[in-house]
Scaffold this active site. Sequence first.
Site, PDB file in Angstrom:
ATOM      1  N   TRP A 481      63.929  79.425  71.227  1.00  0.00           N
ATOM      2  CA  TRP A 481      62.916  79.686  72.258  1.00  0.00           C
ATOM      3  C   TRP A 481      61.979  78.498  72.432  1.00  0.00           C
ATOM      4  O   TRP A 481      61.574  78.186  73.549  1.00  0.00           O
ATOM      5  CB  TRP A 481      62.113  80.935  71.873  1.00  0.00           C
ATOM      6  CG  TRP A 481      60.966  81.173  72.791  1.00  0.00           C
ATOM      7  CD1 TRP A 481      60.956  81.902  73.946  1.00  0.00           C
ATOM      8  CD2 TRP A 481      59.643  80.626  72.653  1.00  0.00           C
ATOM      9  NE1 TRP A 481      59.721  81.850  74.541  1.00  0.00           N
ATOM     10  CE2 TRP A 481      58.898  81.073  73.760  1.00  0.00           C
ATOM     11  CE3 TRP A 481      59.033  79.815  71.705  1.00  0.00           C
ATOM     12  CZ2 TRP A 481      57.558  80.736  73.938  1.00  0.00           C
ATOM     13  CZ3 TRP A 481      57.710  79.464  71.880  1.00  0.00           C
ATOM     14  CH2 TRP A 481      56.981  79.934  72.995  1.00  0.00           C
ATOM     15  N   ASN A 482      61.633  77.846  71.361  1.00  0.00           N
ATOM     16  CA  ASN A 482      60.775  76.666  71.433  1.00  0.00           C
ATOM     17  C   ASN A 482      61.645  75.461  71.768  1.00  0.00           C
ATOM     18  O   ASN A 482      62.248  74.840  70.894  1.00  0.00           O
ATOM     19  CB  ASN A 482      60.045  76.454  70.101  1.00  0.00           C
ATOM     20  CG  ASN A 482      58.992  75.362  70.185  1.00  0.00           C
ATOM     21  OD1 ASN A 482      59.077  74.474  71.037  1.00  0.00           O
ATOM     22  ND2 ASN A 482      58.012  75.422  69.305  1.00  0.00           N
ATOM     23  N   ASP A 483      61.702  75.142  73.063  1.00  0.00           N
ATOM     24  CA  ASP A 483      62.558  74.041  73.520  1.00  0.00           C
ATOM     25  C   ASP A 483      62.180  72.706  72.906  1.00  0.00           C
ATOM     26  O   ASP A 483      62.939  71.735  73.013  1.00  0.00           O
ATOM     27  CB  ASP A 483      62.470  73.917  75.048  1.00  0.00           C
ATOM     28  CG  ASP A 483      63.152  75.068  75.765  1.00  0.00           C
ATOM     29  OD1 ASP A 483      64.268  75.437  75.368  1.00  0.00           O
ATOM     30  OD2 ASP A 483      62.566  75.609  76.718  1.00  0.00           O
ATOM     31  N   CYS A 484      61.010  72.631  72.302  1.00  0.00           N
ATOM     32  CA  CYS A 484      60.518  71.359  71.769  1.00  0.00           C
ATOM     33  C   CYS A 484      60.736  71.202  70.268  1.00  0.00           C
ATOM     34  O   CYS A 484      60.317  70.198  69.686  1.00  0.00           O
ATOM     35  CB  CYS A 484      59.040  71.188  72.105  1.00  0.00           C
ATOM     36  SG  CYS A 484      58.725  71.135  73.881  1.00  0.00           S
ATOM     37  N   ASN A 486      63.413  70.335  68.215  1.00  0.00           N
ATOM     38  CA  ASN A 486      64.755  69.765  68.410  1.00  0.00           C
ATOM     39  C   ASN A 486      65.256  69.194  67.093  1.00  0.00           C
ATOM     40  O   ASN A 486      65.106  68.006  66.801  1.00  0.00           O
ATOM     41  CB  ASN A 486      64.711  68.683  69.488  1.00  0.00           C
ATOM     42  CG  ASN A 486      63.829  69.070  70.672  1.00  0.00           C
ATOM     43  OD1 ASN A 486      62.812  68.439  70.918  1.00  0.00           O
ATOM     44  ND2 ASN A 486      64.186  70.136  71.371  1.00  0.00           N
TER      45      ASN A 486
END
Length: 812
Positions: A481-484, A486
């Site tokens: 969910w947290n696209d950041c 990585n």
Amino acid sequence: MKFGYFDDKNREYVITSPQTPWPWINYLGNEDFFSLISNTAGGYSFYKDAKFRRLTRYRYNNVPMDSGGRYFYIKDEETIWSPGWKPCKTPLDSYECRHGMNYTSILGEKNGISVKALFFVPLKTWAEIQKLTITNNSEAVKKLKLFSFTEWCLWNAAADMENFQRNFSTGEVEIEGSVIYHKTEYKERRDHYAYYSVNAPIRGFDTDRETFFGLYNGFEEPQVVADGKPRNSVAHGWSPIASHCIELELQPGETKEFVFVLGYVENGSDEKWESKNIINKTKAKATIAKFDTAVKADAAFIELRAYWNNLLSIFNVTSGDEKLDRMVNIWNQYQCMITFCFSRSTSFFESGIGRGMGFRDSNQDLIGFVHQIPERARERIIDIASTQFPDGGCYHQYQPLTKRGNNDIGGGFNDDPMWLILGTISYIKESGDFTILDEMVPFDNDISLAKTLFDHLTVSFDHVVNNLGPHGLPLIGRADWNDCLNLNCFSNDPNESFQTTENKTEGTKAESVMIAGLLVVYGKDYIELCRKLGKTVEATRAQKEIDKMIGAVKQHGWDGEWFIRAYDYFGHKVGSNENEEGKIFIESNGLCTMAGIGLEEGLCKKALDSVKERLYCEHGIVLNNPAFTEYYIEYGEISSYPPGYKENAGVFCHNNPWIMIGETVIGRGDNAWEYYRKICPSYLEEVSDLHKTEPYVYAQMIAGKDAFRPGEAKNSWLTGTASWNFYAISQFILGIRPDYDGIRVDPCIPSAWKGFEITRKFRGATYNIRVVNTNHVSKGVVKVTIDGNIHNSNLLPVFETGTTHSVIVEMG
């Protein structure tokens, strides 16, 4: 400091100064044709897709801010002004903007002349109506000149901003009477054109931008308006626009009304032309004729108002707190409609070019929208599932015009598939429609690969359990969910995208505890659905996987006082007390407590206590703490932001409701309510100068306690915050929860509350529910009566369509 006020009776926010801290906007349209409009009439229009079918041009991040829109210029002798203040910025004698449900009204007054501009998109219409009402309030005869203005976009909004060697040579228009038609590229590959009309004779027109403005003038000083004389310019390439000039004389007290129509038409290949190079205007003229008088425009506006009256009658609360009531009854539900329509694609923070409709985002948006129009939710679920792959993975985004997956972004975000279970089950519980599960739905839009929607849910579940790491926790992929966050990116190249770059994947140990919690929450729902359908073998298989995941989280995802966030590529903990920065994160603690993992052992209470101690601040719950103060290549984009902003310890409002819901799981209504109020816009209206974005809709992010300016919001409107906050307040705090066989009433409220009343329309029946809390508890139902009769359950049955029932729920 406030810049306006709520008008709850009319369901409007009234802006009393044009100089708001940021452009405060609204959305027009709710199906195919859409417009964005600011409080000074900035913005643009498009058909279905803001990238591929943009009608009018808009320049993001411009100087000055919010330049370009649908403008009207009034020339009153030597004074030139605009009713929305911009673009002229001539000081007005009075100004008011009213943003309502899919409409905006702007009123400006200058030197005894008032101009009211009403903007809306009629239902089932591919056009924006702009109704102008001009009144002479002075005691003198007034001779005025009115100039309209809009600037055409050359359809593809991305190419419109870059391919100038072509663009400056392609623009084409036609003018017929009081209608200006934009037909760039129509003669070759396009089957569509746009038009801008007015229901009155015109003194003249202009369609060439440089002729209208003068090459070195801006929106605030058009040469044609200054001269008071249209040039009748016809655009051939360069930059086509549409401007009408109308001369009018008003006696003292006299009012004149004009209806402008900005529209879009598609013609089939065999009906494109009236004659050589003359477009077929039949459909455009038919639409114009529907609104060619003020009376007709008013009727369409009344119909739009009635439409929203009906939608907003489905769920209503009376709590005694007007700030809560206006958000739940009006603005939060309205924002949920907008996020349903646009996902994260186009706002004043999203350009409409870089993002389409998100797989994850659109499924989550359904939970705040499905009660309004279940049929549209059903269609959206099919569209979303059609972009899934046979193994359960999916495209992260798809384009609304084509409904096909976005190859530029691709897939690999390993939380995505589970959200389809949430969206589908939410639809079934609201509608009672199990037939959707039998729909044959393609994979990757390939009908030859079609399987039932239930099969799509199964592969969604399996995609998680078939992609586990060394701790038995779900592999994170590109991100969850947290696209950041990585964990497989490892980028030192600023030209690489954090979210689509995977420089290290082979042998990765990057696992997500957040996805583990997600699997347990909605895996339980999947199991319940299987049992409801009589699929006991599948339910048993899935239960075993859930039990294993719960065990893995307890063994490897618990840090002693909270749930860790993840394991990185190397197998090191993320979100642990062992870390120097980023010791604790909101996402895993929200979803694992929603799932009730370790509830009996007290893990949920410990985790939520840690959230309050370490993440909570005066502006909400920050995403992580301590904030990252340096770049961690093994973590990716999250550590690239300055402390306190976005995913690096900003108050990410989207996931604050996960903690609210977690608090209701353990019965702490006071905490859930405290968190709700902290980020709810109507409670922040008094600090609008700090908050900056609109006080009537949620923002994605509020700067956290580590930021340079804590409390400043960004990215309003298009955020999962809207649906999740409505879901949290309506279904978990107020506790009115749709279920397969009725409505379950299970409030978790502040102990000080005496009660509240809810009107809920559900499957054709109306439930008037009164919750009584004379014992001042936060959770627990001890008695239910329906129409005066004792009901031995807090699950209210499904009633016959058209009936109304009185329900009293006593807490204790």
